[in-house]
Scaffold this active site. Structure first.
Site: not given
Ligand code: NAD
Length: 432
Positions: A76, A121-123
């Site tokens: 995201v 962001s992050k994943g």
């Protein structure tokens, strides 16, 4: 029909919503309050309530036994107004899209509160890395990287380690990305091994940052630094490096804990000895030179500083009134639920919020990205003195906002961040 499953590989069916306290809603409750205080215009409020991009991918992985398993991966990008998105990747069975969204938003505010030229962001991949071999983890990491490769890049989205990912995986991400680009791109990811473009001081940076902001809070309250009593929940990267950095300043680390429980010595633990024990035995359980206590009891010990450095949602409406600390330094992301905030504030506890307290890590990640792009590496003293300057000035800016707006440090930190992100949106204009 394929062969029967022979070895337990723990897989969770796809689950896009969070079943407990929804971390995205919890974060947004604070966003709304800060936006209200800032009188943020409705259009920007709408824009900042939505992630820019949400990617869901299937990640097929060849198992060691020849079968193929398909995992779900997320990335995201919450907001990129201020620069490339920055945020870690976690491998965990509990990963959900809501959690990844919340963490990506957190990264946006965190980068802005310390004024880094990054978005957030992050994943994550829904998997249980403990049940996978190194070969399987490598294939998972590489396939996930290739699945999100369009958004990755030093100018667009820069991952880092998070829960259950480490510098080994960052090296695989860097290699996979570089293979596709046909040249070596070190700045595509941070938290890499030093030998391949990592930064000195990155491993200790989050703990060092926690120490610096705690020292600033003590100064603000007129309390002396030496002899300050500290209780730490979690003794992984953040907990142990905070303990080390704080002990170096003469603070007294009274208690620390891990998943299985805690150890306590009111005279102060020998931090180096505890670290040595954990290095040898992995857990605190058999540590002989202190009393053993439960994680629940540790949180309510009488202390000057409580430093949650393990999980989300550990300080809640249920236990907040029992906390007997003067300062809470949030080393972990989201350790306090939104319901607990007013209880802590009424009790006069100074909470140094996560987006400020643990921003030392992303700050040195930023240094790593700068060094990689410049191809020129700094010594540890330079890294630490620049980190110190950023953490001190960020603390002062948030404290000044808290005084000016008469709000908690948490809402003030959100106000400083949202204001910075909103200012860039206004300057750039709306491409609507
Ligand atoms: P880690 O995996 O190295 O350590 C986590 C520690 O918490 C371990 O000691 C573990 O045993 C303990 N723990 C797990 N469950 C627990 C429980 N139920 N009760 C008590 N202790 C428990 O992780 P880390 O990198 O130290 O990260 C900790 C927190 O800090 C996370 O919220 C992470 O998102 C946040 N954070 C980390 C960094 C970083 O640079 N590592 C930066 C910013 C924020």
């Amino acid at each position: 029909m394929g062969p029967a499953v022979t070895r337990a590989w723990r897989i969770r069916p796809e689950k896009d919503t969070f079943l407990g306290e929804n971390p995205f809603e919890s974060m947004m409750a604070r966003f709304d309050e800060a936006a209200q205080h800032l009188n943020l215009e409705a259009s920007l409020r709408k824009v900042l309530r939505h992630p820019e991009k949400q990617i869901i991918i299937a990640v097929p992985v060849l198992r060691d036994n020849g079968e193929v398993e398909v995992f779900t991966g997320y990335r995201v990008l919450y907001n990129t107004a201020r620069g490339p998105a920055k945020g870690g990747i976690r491998f965990d069975l509990q990963v959900t899209l809501d959690e990844v969204k919340a963490l990506a938003a957190w990264m946006t505010w965190k980068c802005a509160v310390v004024n880094l030229p990054f978005g957030g962001s992050k994943g994550g991949v829904v998997c249980d890395p403990a049940s996978m071999s190194m070969g399987e983890l490598e294939r998972l990491t590489r396939r996930y990287t290739s699945g999100i490769i369009e958004t990755l890049g030093p100018d667009s989205d820069v991952p880092a380690p998070d829960v259950n990912t480490n510098e080994r995986m960052m090296a695989w991400i860097m290699d996979t990305y570089s293979m596709h680009k046909r040249h070596t791109v070190t700045a595509v990811v941070t938290g890499k091994p030093i030998a391949m473009g990592g930064s000195l001081g990155r491993r200790e940076a989050t703990g060092r940052g926690c120490m610096i902001v705690t020292r600033e809070a003590l100064k603000q309250l007129g309390m002396p630094v030496p002899g300050t009593r500290v209780v730490i929940q979690g003794f992984g990267n953040v907990g142990s490096t905070s303990a080390e950095a704080m002990a170096e300043q003469g603070m007294k680390i009274m208690a620390v804990s891990d998943k299985e429980g805690g150890i306590y010595d009111p005279r102060g633990l020998d931090v180096k000895d505890v670290i040595r024990h954990v290095r040898e035995h992995r857990v605190l359980a058999a540590y002989a030179n202190a009393e053993h206590i439960s994680n629940a009891d540790l949180l309510t010990l009488e202390t000057d500083v409580l430093l949650p450095a393990a999980l989300e949602n550990v300080i809640t409406e249920e236990n907040a009134s029992k906390i007997r600390a003067r300062i809470i330094c949030e080393g972990a992301n989201g350790p306090t639920t939104a319901d607990a905030d007013p209880i802590l504030q009424d009790a006069g506890i100074l909470v140094i919020p996560d987006i400020l307290a643990n921003a030392g890590g992303v700050t040195v990640s930023y240094f790593e990205w700068v060094q990689d792009r410049g191809g020129f590496f700094w010594d540890l003293e330079t890294v630490n003195s620049r980190l110190e300057r950023i953490m001190v000035s960020s603390y002062q800016e948030v404290a000044a906002m808290a005084r000016r707006a008469d709000v908690s440090m948490r809402i003030a930190a959100y106000m400083v961040s949202i204001d910075r992100v909103a200012a860039v949106h206004r300057l750039r204009g709306m491409y609507a």
